[in-house]
Design an enzyme around this catalytic site. Structure first.
Site, mmCIF file in Angstrom:
data_model
loop_
_atom_site.group_PDB
_atom_site.id
_atom_site.type_symbol
_atom_site.label_atom_id
_atom_site.label_comp_id
_atom_site.label_asym_id
_atom_site.label_seq_id
_atom_site.Cartn_x
_atom_site.Cartn_y
_atom_site.Cartn_z
ATOM 1 N N ASP A 76 34.614 39.399 33.081
ATOM 2 C CA ASP A 76 35.894 39.748 33.689
ATOM 3 C C ASP A 76 36.864 38.692 33.180
ATOM 4 O O ASP A 76 36.803 37.532 33.601
ATOM 5 C CB ASP A 76 35.807 39.731 35.215
ATOM 6 N N HIS A 77 37.749 39.087 32.270
ATOM 7 C CA HIS A 77 38.544 38.060 31.579
ATOM 8 C C HIS A 77 39.447 37.286 32.537
ATOM 9 O O HIS A 77 39.882 36.176 32.221
ATOM 10 C CB HIS A 77 39.360 38.678 30.438
ATOM 11 N N HIS A 94 39.251 42.804 38.734
ATOM 12 C CA HIS A 94 40.136 41.633 38.806
ATOM 13 C C HIS A 94 40.520 41.278 40.242
ATOM 14 O O HIS A 94 40.388 40.128 40.679
ATOM 15 C CB HIS A 94 41.406 41.864 37.993
#
Length: 485
Positions: free
Chosen positions: A173-174, A236
């Site tokens: 999950d960037h 996110h």
């Protein structure tokens, strides 16, 4: 297995993500001397390239997407020497033996970054196994989407787990690679000021907003089958919620931190079909103006009518001792007036104002953690305005600002994928998402979608350039709360 590998394998090596993020990130690590000596980077995709052609492709990507101050011809040249390429159709087993030959000896360890369509996960894992590329010295990083609901996510996780045990699986999950997101932990657990009041006794509510000014931006095929709930909230926003709400971990390591996050995600109160119309809002942008430019509505941009949501607002609760009764207002949308991601911690008012009889008006304290585009932590506190107070005490809300950009002006700001790729290469799982986290997230999201379906809820239209449907304002204002904008 927490030691650097000798080789990196990139699936989807000619895609948009590779050009915009992966290659510039790997170059940045190389230029700063952070990649292991001798590490080779092998790209693979369907495109027919040899090593030289792929190096030319990578150079063009770096020329296009690297900031000017990071371009160094010497460093670019030595970085390109690390690159190899092997064409591969991942839907069939036939090419994986050739891929293994291209990689050569992997006894020094191999890290795989898998960025492919979900339909290719199964064939790719089988191909890696068949070619001997799934052994105990191989770890794999998985780029989303990892399913579209809990059953499909479990299916993908089972496929991956058949070859790669959890300790060698790194789900990306960037957002977790962003410096300010990591600073949530430093803010909470590195300062005696906050943790004693980080609970239902002192906090009135929490807001988490991720707003975007862009529309489909070439992602129509993916986005129309996903929507804002799956694309942004499931990963996110719920990860940000978990970091805000988690209990203090015993130590700063992958197991302790992820143990506490999953407790929060499992404590999210399920939203029933009866509650869905009252606790959630779904919207879709129409035509309007964003940052002064006229833009099309979603259906017009897509080229057909669609019920896919581009905006979601949710009132959530974490049912545990620390957060009982504290609402978490979550919001994300496309074609908003401005692009930002932020967390707002709204504290309760003081129990008694000594200034009321002198005309002094108090506002509860607010902590704002801005993640992007600028990065800062801002605490709004009450202060007395200068004066003789003959007509009463005048109080005003003033900000105590910590600009992370200014405070660390001498440090280079790295994009999230630099940190995540380096952690994958070195084997540090702290900033990656564990299977039980993903499945707890999907279980909560699926319940919301069941509620939308049961109530035949369709996205409400909102003009591009606005903050979403008016129903999202009502979602908070019925509680006496206003969105921070």
């Amino acid at each position: 297995m927490a030691e650097p590998v000798g080789k990196l394998l990139l699936f989807g090596a000619t895609g948009d993500l590779a050009q915009r993020m992966l290659l510039p990130s790997l170059y940045g690590l190389h230029a700063d001397g952070l990649l292991p000596d001798g590490l080779t980077i092998t790209g693979t995709a369907r495109s027919e390239h040899d090593d030289q052609a792929y190096q030319a492709f990578a150079k063009e990507a770096l020329d296009t997407f690297l900031p000017e101050d990071r371009k160094d011809e010497s460093a670019v040249g030595t970085f390109l020497q690390r690159l190899r390429y092997q064409p591969l159709d991942a839907s069939t087993l036939e090419g994986f033996d050739d891929l293994a030959k291209k990689l050569g000896d992997i006894s020094g360890g191999l890290a795989i970054f898998l960025s492919t369509a979900p339909s290719l996960f199964g064939p790719t894992i089988k191909g890696l196994e068949s070619a001997g590329l799934a052994g105990p010295n191989v770890r794999i990083g998985l780029e989303k989407p990892l399913g579209h609901d809990l059953p499909s996510s479990c299916e993908i996780n089972d496929i991956v787990a058949s070859a790669f045990p959890e300790e060698r699986t790194f789900r990306i999950d960037h957002y977790l690679g962003k410096e300010t997101v990591q600073n949530i932990l430093a803010l909470r657990f590195g300062n005696a000021l906050f943790e004693p009041v980080w609970n239902a006794q002192a906090i009135d509510h929490v807001q988490i907003t991720i707003s975007e000014t862009v529309g489909l931006e070439g992602r129509a095929g993916y986005y129309d089958t996903s929507g804002a709930l799956r694309d942004m909230v499931q990963n996110h926003i719920l990860q940000l919620l978990a970091l805000v709400a988690m209990e203090p971990p015993a130590s700063f390591d992958g197991t302790a931190i992820r143990d506490e996050k999953v407790k929060v995600l499992r404590s999210l109160r399920s939203i029933t079909p009866e509650q869905a119309p009252h606790l959630t809002v779904t919207g879709q942008y129409g035509s309007g103006a964003v940052t002064g430019e006229i833009v099309k509505g979603y259906d017009e941009e897509l080229g057909e009518d669609s019920d896919t949501e581009t905006f979601v607002a949710i009132k959530a609760h974490v049912d545990n001792w620390r957060w009982q009764g504290v609402p978490f207002y979550l919001r994300t949308g496309k074609r908003m007036p401005e692009r930002h991601s932020e967390i707002v911690i709204q504290f309760k008012p003081v129990p008694h104002s000594i200034f009321a009889q002198r005309g002094g008006l108090l506002q509860p304290n607010t902590l704002v953690i801005r993640l992007q585009p600028e990065e800062y932590v801002r605490l709004l506190v009450m202060a007395k305005e200068p004066g003789l107070d003959r007509e009463g005490v005048r109080l005003r809300e003033v900000p105590l600002d910590l600009s992370l950009t200014t405070a660390f002006a001498g440090a280079r700001r790295r994009i999230a994928y630099e940190r995540l790729l380096l952690d994958l290469i070195e084997g540090d799982p702290t900033l990656f998402v564990r299977r039980d986290e993903v499945e707890a997230q999907w279980a909560w999201i699926d319940r919301i979608r069941e509620g939308w379906k049961a109530n035949a809820m369709k996205p409400k239209k909102y003009p591009a350039g606005s903050w979403g449907p008016s129903a999202s304002i009502a979602l908070t204002e019925r509680d006496g709360v206003t969105w921070q904008e």
